[in-house]
Design a protein around this motif. Structure first.
Motif, mmCIF file in Angstrom:
data_model
loop_
_atom_site.group_PDB
_atom_site.id
_atom_site.type_symbol
_atom_site.label_atom_id
_atom_site.label_comp_id
_atom_site.label_asym_id
_atom_site.label_seq_id
_atom_site.Cartn_x
_atom_site.Cartn_y
_atom_site.Cartn_z
ATOM 1 N N ALA A 1 -24.873 -13.156 -49.980
ATOM 2 C CA ALA A 1 -26.100 -12.381 -50.219
ATOM 3 C C ALA A 1 -26.552 -11.657 -48.949
ATOM 4 N N LYS A 2 -26.395 -12.306 -47.828
ATOM 5 C CA LYS A 2 -26.746 -11.665 -46.559
ATOM 6 C C LYS A 2 -25.808 -10.504 -46.253
ATOM 7 N N GLN A 3 -24.552 -10.618 -46.702
ATOM 8 C CA GLN A 3 -23.602 -9.510 -46.535
ATOM 9 C C GLN A 3 -24.088 -8.266 -47.277
ATOM 10 N N VAL A 4 -24.631 -8.453 -48.478
ATOM 11 C CA VAL A 4 -25.146 -7.319 -49.252
ATOM 12 C C VAL A 4 -26.299 -6.659 -48.508
ATOM 13 N N TRP A 5 -27.178 -7.460 -47.937
ATOM 14 C CA TRP A 5 -28.302 -6.918 -47.154
ATOM 15 C C TRP A 5 -27.785 -6.109 -45.968
ATOM 16 N N ALA A 6 -26.819 -6.652 -45.242
ATOM 17 C CA ALA A 6 -26.295 -5.955 -44.071
ATOM 18 C C ALA A 6 -25.627 -4.638 -44.468
ATOM 19 N N PHE A 7 -24.907 -4.635 -45.585
ATOM 20 C CA PHE A 7 -24.262 -3.404 -46.070
ATOM 21 C C PHE A 7 -25.307 -2.343 -46.373
ATOM 22 N N ALA A 8 -26.338 -2.716 -47.140
ATOM 23 C CA ALA A 8 -27.369 -1.752 -47.514
ATOM 24 C C ALA A 8 -28.104 -1.226 -46.284
ATOM 25 N N LEU A 9 -28.387 -2.109 -45.336
ATOM 26 C CA LEU A 9 -29.107 -1.696 -44.130
ATOM 27 C C LEU A 9 -28.283 -0.722 -43.301
ATOM 28 N N LEU A 10 -27.002 -1.024 -43.116
ATOM 29 C CA LEU A 10 -26.162 -0.181 -42.274
ATOM 30 C C LEU A 10 -25.934 1.184 -42.915
ATOM 31 N N VAL A 11 -25.704 1.215 -44.225
ATOM 32 C CA VAL A 11 -25.533 2.500 -44.902
ATOM 33 C C VAL A 11 -26.823 3.300 -44.854
#
Length: 271
Positions: A130-140
């Motif tokens: 779930a934290k990976q999804v957050w990091a992906f959205a933030l970086l994009v």
């Protein structure tokens, strides 16, 4: 003489088997426990948020002009690679978190409860996903503020996120094994970085591998990080998609087949 009779101690009752529905519920409860800890330790979320942004700014504005002659062109090339790098490096937090919980006796306390033995391990992995999804959205999102644009479609963007999560989840089994075998969190970090750093920086994630020496370019063509970075680029900005996605999924299956049984065995022997 008076005969004395000593009663034999009763054998411990076998632990009740936990069903799949209860196992799933317990796993999600422990995953939520890992996520709620962010409220008490906000630095974990800041570390997950700030470090990728700093790397994006550093690589784009310090190295971008030297590598591709244009910061805009390099941002378009490097953001997919940084997404891959960030996802793979964050699997280290799974290993460190597991090692810390085991060292502090958290898993011993959980083992005394009537829950599935695999629930703590699966809960940690799901929370970190779930934290990976957050990091992906933030970086994009931050990349778009700098000028990055998705050149395909919303489906391409969602496909890139899904592929990245699947591959990171598969490779996290390697990190889990390291976390269970290492004797301390410091050793986890040392061993895992020794594995992840060469994989990332000898791929086409951050630089075109055509500039590599011949032997290194050959290795880059085999490197799973190269295929994943190419697949994410294809899904986000266009280009070949089918082959790198297929190869990435095959690598993911290989990581699961090799490391998942070893990690589960190490988990059962340690806790």
């Amino acid at each position: 003489m008076t005969a004395m009779t000593t009663a034999a101690p009763a054998a411990p009752a076998p632990a009740a088997r936990v069903g799949p529905v209860a196992t799933l519920r317990q796993t999600m409860t422990l995953a939520w426990r890992s996520l709620v800890q962010i409220k008490h330790n906000p630095w974990e979320l800041l570390d997950l948020s700030i470090q990728p942004i700093m790397l994006l700014l550093l690589f784009t504005y310090v190295f971008g002009g030297a590598i591709l002659g244009s910061t805009d062109g390099y941002l378009r090339f490097a953001l997919p690679g940084l997404l891959v790098q960030n996802a793979l490096f964050y699997t280290l937090s799974t290993a460190i978190g597991l090692n810390t919980d085991i060292s502090k006796g958290v898993f011993d306390r959980l083992r005394s409860l009537p829950i599935a033995r695999t629930a703590p391990l699966a809960g940690r992995v799901i929370a970190d996903t779930a934290k990976q999804v957050w990091a992906f959205a933030l970086l994009v999102g931050f990349g778009m503020l700098l000028g990055f644009r998705v050149g395909t479609s919303v489906l391409g963007l969602l496909g890139a996120m899904a592929l990245l999560v699947v591959v990171a989840l598969a490779m996290s089994w390697m990190s889990v094994l390291i976390g269970l075998r290492a004797s301390s969190p410091e050793k986890v970090q040392m061993i895992a970085f020794s594995v992840m750093m060469p994989l990332t920086f000898t791929s086409s994630a951050l630089v075109p591998d055509q500039t590599f020496p011949g032997w290194l370019e050959t290795w880059s063509g085999l490197n799973p990080v190269t295929h994943l970075a190419d697949a994410i680029r294809g899904l986000l900005i266009g280009g070949e998609v089918a082959r790198p996605v297929l190869v990435s999924l095959l690598w993911s299956a290989g990581f699961v087949v090799v490391f998942a049984p070893l990690a589960v065995r190490a988990f059962r022997s340690r806790v």
